[in-house]
Design an enzyme around this catalytic site. Structure first.
Site, short mmCIF file in Angstrom:
data_model
loop_
_atom_site.label_atom_id
_atom_site.label_comp_id
_atom_site.label_asym_id
_atom_site.label_seq_id
_atom_site.Cartn_x
_atom_site.Cartn_y
_atom_site.Cartn_z
N PRO A 87 5.56 6.24 -0.83
CA PRO A 87 4.84 6.64 0.40
C PRO A 87 4.04 5.47 0.97
O PRO A 87 3.43 4.72 0.22
CB PRO A 87 3.91 7.75 -0.07
CG PRO A 87 4.17 7.99 -1.50
CD PRO A 87 5.05 6.90 -2.02
N GLU A 88 4.10 5.30 2.26
CA GLU A 88 3.31 4.27 2.92
C GLU A 88 2.10 4.92 3.59
O GLU A 88 1.90 6.12 3.50
CB GLU A 88 4.17 3.52 3.93
CG GLU A 88 5.27 2.69 3.25
CD GLU A 88 5.84 1.61 4.16
OE1 GLU A 88 5.17 1.23 5.13
OE2 GLU A 88 6.96 1.15 3.88
#
Ligand code: ZN
Length: 269
Positions: free
Chosen positions: A2-3
């Site tokens: 996840p960013e």
């Protein structure tokens, strides 16, 4: 992995569900990871604490906690590669790879599930600010100062978490495309105009992704999957060999800073 936009969306979703809740119980699995604070210490400290807020700092989810005597602590969650933070009714069976369960006063549970155990959980006494600066709120002057005199490529500089936190491969490539800057350019040699364009492009692309992710997160938190995030319309990321959406030149893929890097050789200079 996840960013920033995914972590922001998840943190906001969890915040909507559990803000104001009191933690009644805390259970942790017997694995050595994902725990940065000994599980025994977390299990004795967390019950009785109220969840004042849940928010994103860098790629971390920070839960601000308040004790009965007004003491403040923070529970830090890093999702790693596969970590998920779920809010479930207590009667919903625990999934495999559940490593933490906080029982809440409403009868629901906050669960941390992580198949690959690259996620991290920690309890802190001092406010967590994370390394690097926050890309969504950084000023023009501070943004320019980050790159001054740096000889590494702008792509590598964007990925460097001690400069800006939370920017990963997708949003680095996408913001450089929108700013018209080649990823290989030396960070310290970008002009003021280019840095201004890059900061705006980065903020725009992150905000747009947060907006797109916002509606899918209720599914994410309550059930499974992050499907919504991948509906993002990437302009260059993972489009090597395909036509540029602006000029139809084939998108190039190179390896830079150890990462697959995508750019349009015509639109980016
Ligand atoms: Zn192009």
């Amino acid at each position: 992995m996840p960013e920033l936009p995914e972590v922001e969306t998840i943190a906001n979703g969890v915040n909507r569900r559990v803000r104001g809740e009191t933690i009644l119980s805390a259970w942790f699995s017997s694995y050595p990871q994902p725990f940065k604070t000994p599980p025994d210490e977390m299990a004795s400290a967390l019950p009785g604490m109220k969840i004042a807020a849940v928010r994103r700092v860098g790629k971390h989810i920070v839960m601000d906690l308040e004790g009965r005597a007004g003491e403040r602590r923070q529970w830090l969650v890093h999702l790693g590669m596969t970590g998920q933070l779920l809010v479930s009714a207590a009667e919903v069976p625990h999934r495999p790879h559940t490593h933490a369960v906080l029982g809440l006063a409403s009868g629901r549970e906050l669960r941390f599930v992580d198949a690959r155990r690259f996620g991290r959980l920690a309890l802190l006494d001092v406010p967590f600010t994370g390394p690097g600066q926050e890309p969504l709120t950084i000023s023009k002057a501070d943004f320019a100062a980050l790159f001054r005199g740096r000889k590494l490529s702008i792509k590598a500089a964007l990925l460097n978490q001690s400069l800006l936190h939370g920017v990963g491969n997708i949003y680095a490539d996408e913001s450089l495309f929108r700013a018209g800057i080649r990823p290989k350019r030396q960070a310290g040699r970008l002009t003021r105009d280019e840095l201004t364009r890059l900061r705006k492009a980065l903020i725009d692309v992150l905000r747009h992704a947060i907006k797109l992710g916002g509606s899918s997160v209720s599914d994410y938190v309550d059930a499974d999957g992050v499907r919504g995030f991948f509906q993002l319309e990437h302009k260059v990321y993972m489009r090597g060999g395909e036509a540029c959406l602006v000029c139809a030149t084939p998108i190039k893929r190179i390896t830079l800073a150890g990462r697959g890097t995508h750019f349009c050789p015509n639109c980016q200079h």
